[in-house]
Write an enzyme that holds these catalytic residues in place. Structure first.
Site, PDB file in Angstrom:
ATOM      1  N   LYS A  12       0.936  -1.165   0.189  1.00 18.83           N
ATOM      2  CA  LYS A  12       0.037   0.176  -0.016  1.00 18.83           C
ATOM      3  C   LYS A  12       0.780   1.183  -0.197  1.00 18.83           C
ATOM      4  O   LYS A  12       2.117   1.275   0.209  1.00 18.83           O
ATOM      5  CB  LYS A  12      -1.020  -0.129   1.294  1.00 18.83           C
ATOM      6  CG  LYS A  12      -2.178  -1.087   1.124  1.00 18.83           C
ATOM      7  CD  LYS A  12      -3.016  -1.013   2.486  1.00 18.83           C
ATOM      8  CE  LYS A  12      -4.012  -2.220   2.333  1.00 18.83           C
ATOM      9  NZ  LYS A  12      -4.871  -2.102   3.260  1.00 18.83           N
ATOM     10  N   TYR A  52     -12.654  -2.417  -3.921  1.00 17.72           N
ATOM     11  CA  TYR A  52     -13.246  -2.648  -2.407  1.00 17.72           C
ATOM     12  C   TYR A  52     -14.562  -2.599  -2.040  1.00 17.72           C
ATOM     13  O   TYR A  52     -15.214  -2.442  -1.138  1.00 17.72           O
ATOM     14  CB  TYR A  52     -12.518  -1.327  -1.537  1.00 17.72           C
ATOM     15  CG  TYR A  52     -11.087  -1.681  -1.104  1.00 17.72           C
ATOM     16  CD1 TYR A  52     -10.893  -3.161  -0.375  1.00 17.72           C
ATOM     17  CD2 TYR A  52     -10.001  -0.723  -1.239  1.00 17.72           C
ATOM     18  CE1 TYR A  52      -9.330  -3.012   0.305  1.00 17.72           C
ATOM     19  CE2 TYR A  52      -8.806  -0.899  -0.336  1.00 17.72           C
ATOM     20  CZ  TYR A  52      -8.506  -2.231  -0.015  1.00 17.72           C
ATOM     21  OH  TYR A  52      -7.250  -2.233   0.598  1.00 17.72           O
ATOM     22  N   PHE A  60     -15.756   3.228   6.779  1.00 20.71           N
ATOM     23  CA  PHE A  60     -14.437   3.653   6.359  1.00 20.71           C
ATOM     24  C   PHE A  60     -14.270   3.400   4.908  1.00 20.71           C
ATOM     25  O   PHE A  60     -13.272   3.535   4.425  1.00 20.71           O
ATOM     26  CB  PHE A  60     -13.395   2.636   7.202  1.00 20.71           C
ATOM     27  CG  PHE A  60     -13.641   1.337   7.005  1.00 20.71           C
ATOM     28  CD1 PHE A  60     -12.981   0.645   5.814  1.00 20.71           C
ATOM     29  CD2 PHE A  60     -14.173   0.507   7.844  1.00 20.71           C
ATOM     30  CE1 PHE A  60     -13.090  -0.826   5.753  1.00 20.71           C
ATOM     31  CE2 PHE A  60     -14.405  -0.848   7.903  1.00 20.71           C
ATOM     32  CZ  PHE A  60     -13.881  -1.750   6.788  1.00 20.71           C
ATOM     33  N   ARG A  88      -2.335 -14.651   4.648  1.00 19.13           N
ATOM     34  CA  ARG A  88      -2.847 -13.905   5.648  1.00 19.13           C
ATOM     35  C   ARG A  88      -2.126 -13.855   7.025  1.00 19.13           C
ATOM     36  O   ARG A  88      -2.073 -12.975   7.948  1.00 19.13           O
ATOM     37  CB  ARG A  88      -4.404 -14.279   5.807  1.00 19.13           C
ATOM     38  CG  ARG A  88      -5.072 -13.821   4.542  1.00 19.13           C
ATOM     39  CD  ARG A  88      -6.454 -14.514   4.758  1.00 19.13           C
ATOM     40  NE  ARG A  88      -7.017 -14.001   5.638  1.00 19.13           N
ATOM     41  CZ  ARG A  88      -7.691 -12.664   5.981  1.00 19.13           C
ATOM     42  NH1 ARG A  88      -7.353 -11.800   4.586  1.00 19.13           N
ATOM     43  NH2 ARG A  88      -8.337 -11.989   6.767  1.00 19.13           N
ATOM     44  N   THR A  94      -5.264  -7.245  10.919  1.00 22.79           N
ATOM     45  CA  THR A  94      -5.680  -5.917  10.053  1.00 22.79           C
ATOM     46  C   THR A  94      -4.978  -4.804  10.822  1.00 22.79           C
ATOM     47  O   THR A  94      -4.566  -3.860   9.959  1.00 22.79           O
ATOM     48  CB  THR A  94      -7.048  -5.778   9.762  1.00 22.79           C
ATOM     49  OG1 THR A  94      -7.632  -7.105   9.209  1.00 22.79           O
ATOM     50  CG2 THR A  94      -7.421  -4.825   8.887  1.00 22.79           C
ATOM     51  N   ARG A 105       2.532  -6.809   9.193  1.00 20.97           N
ATOM     52  CA  ARG A 105       1.855  -5.609   9.469  1.00 20.97           C
ATOM     53  C   ARG A 105       2.296  -4.954  10.931  1.00 20.97           C
ATOM     54  O   ARG A 105       2.412  -4.049  11.345  1.00 20.97           O
ATOM     55  CB  ARG A 105       0.381  -5.886   9.788  1.00 20.97           C
ATOM     56  CG  ARG A 105      -0.361  -5.584   8.285  1.00 20.97           C
ATOM     57  CD  ARG A 105      -1.840  -6.145   8.226  1.00 20.97           C
ATOM     58  NE  ARG A 105      -2.345  -6.039   7.046  1.00 20.97           N
ATOM     59  CZ  ARG A 105      -3.428  -6.475   6.865  1.00 20.97           C
ATOM     60  NH1 ARG A 105      -3.955  -7.496   7.216  1.00 20.97           N
ATOM     61  NH2 ARG A 105      -4.156  -6.412   5.886  1.00 20.97           N
ATOM     62  N   ASN A 115      -1.903   0.010   6.979  1.00 24.91           N
ATOM     63  CA  ASN A 115      -1.446  -1.160   7.477  1.00 24.91           C
ATOM     64  C   ASN A 115      -0.549  -1.966   6.425  1.00 24.91           C
ATOM     65  O   ASN A 115      -0.009  -3.288   6.449  1.00 24.91           O
ATOM     66  CB  ASN A 115      -2.625  -2.145   7.913  1.00 24.91           C
ATOM     67  CG  ASN A 115      -3.616  -2.424   6.939  1.00 24.91           C
ATOM     68  OD1 ASN A 115      -3.576  -1.832   5.497  1.00 24.91           O
ATOM     69  ND2 ASN A 115      -4.424  -3.109   7.017  1.00 24.91           N
ATOM     70  N   HIS A 118      -2.089  -5.496   1.646  1.00 25.63           N
ATOM     71  CA  HIS A 118      -3.402  -6.250   1.702  1.00 25.63           C
ATOM     72  C   HIS A 118      -3.217  -7.518   0.950  1.00 25.63           C
ATOM     73  O   HIS A 118      -2.279  -7.598   0.266  1.00 25.63           O
ATOM     74  CB  HIS A 118      -4.331  -5.232   0.382  1.00 25.63           C
ATOM     75  CG  HIS A 118      -5.445  -5.985   0.112  1.00 25.63           C
ATOM     76  ND1 HIS A 118      -6.851  -6.313   0.587  1.00 25.63           N
ATOM     77  CD2 HIS A 118      -5.656  -7.006  -1.098  1.00 25.63           C
ATOM     78  CE1 HIS A 118      -7.705  -6.964   0.262  1.00 25.63           C
ATOM     79  NE2 HIS A 118      -7.040  -7.320  -0.877  1.00 25.63           N
ATOM     80  N   GLU A 129      -9.757 -10.855  -7.299  1.00 24.03           N
ATOM     81  CA  GLU A 129      -8.627  -9.895  -7.298  1.00 24.03           C
ATOM     82  C   GLU A 129      -7.413  -9.930  -8.194  1.00 24.03           C
ATOM     83  O   GLU A 129      -6.936  -8.706  -8.603  1.00 24.03           O
ATOM     84  CB  GLU A 129      -8.122  -9.742  -5.771  1.00 24.03           C
ATOM     85  CG  GLU A 129      -9.324  -9.377  -4.800  1.00 24.03           C
ATOM     86  CD  GLU A 129      -8.640  -9.269  -3.520  1.00 24.03           C
ATOM     87  OE1 GLU A 129      -7.597  -9.511  -3.079  1.00 24.03           O
ATOM     88  OE2 GLU A 129      -9.386  -8.851  -2.737  1.00 24.03           O
TER      89      GLU A 129
END
Ligand code: CMP
Length: 136
Positions: A12, A52, A60, A88, A94, A105, A115, A118, A129
């Protein structure tokens, strides 16, 4: 039986901005992921909204989409056995405050919004995705 999967990962804007791209890629490689495809891009807010869309009813959502489109990101297809759950686990919770030591993270995340990474949350979403960013 082997169960090779692909998953989508995004580095990100907060992490790209801090020049963490190579360190984060190295964490994927050290954990056995192959970086099958990758590109550095900046997306429009409308594209972030589409990416998203599952979160469109969340409070958010607007900030999330503004943020993802605020600067360059690195999108990657990662591959290994059980890649979706493995990624993950490597990313951690998260919210970086809740993430385990040794996760991306925990190491690099600044806040629940910033964070750093993704990752797809299911095999089904991984396909969607990957197709979103790497439609050949
Ligand atoms: P990500 O895995 O990219 O998926 C959606 C993102 O929304 C998530 O990471 C967070 O960065 C962001 N987000 C912001 N607030 C929340 C929240 N309250 N719960 C979950 N995700 C949130």
């Amino acid at each position: 039986m082997s169960n090779i999967e692909q998953t989508l990962s995004i580095i990100k804007p907060d992490a790209v901005e801090r020049n963490l791209e190579n360190e984060i890629k190295q964490m994927f490689k050290d954990n056995g992921f192959q970086l099958v495809k990758e590109k550095k891009i900046q997306i429009e807010k409308s594209e972030a909204e589409s990416f998203y869309k599952v979160h469109e009813t969340k409070p958010f959502y607007n900030d999330l989409c503004a943020y993802l489109s605020s600067g360059p990101i690195v999108v990657m297809v990662l591959e290994k056995e059980n890649a979706v759950i493995g990624n993950r686990e490597l990313m951690g919770a998260t919210n970086p405050n809740d993430a385990e030591v040794g996760t991306i993270r925990k190491k690099y995340g600044i806040s629940i919004d910033k964070n750093s990474v993704h990752g797809s949350d299911s095999i089904e979403n991984a396909k969607i995705e990957i197709n979103f960013f790497f439609k050949d």
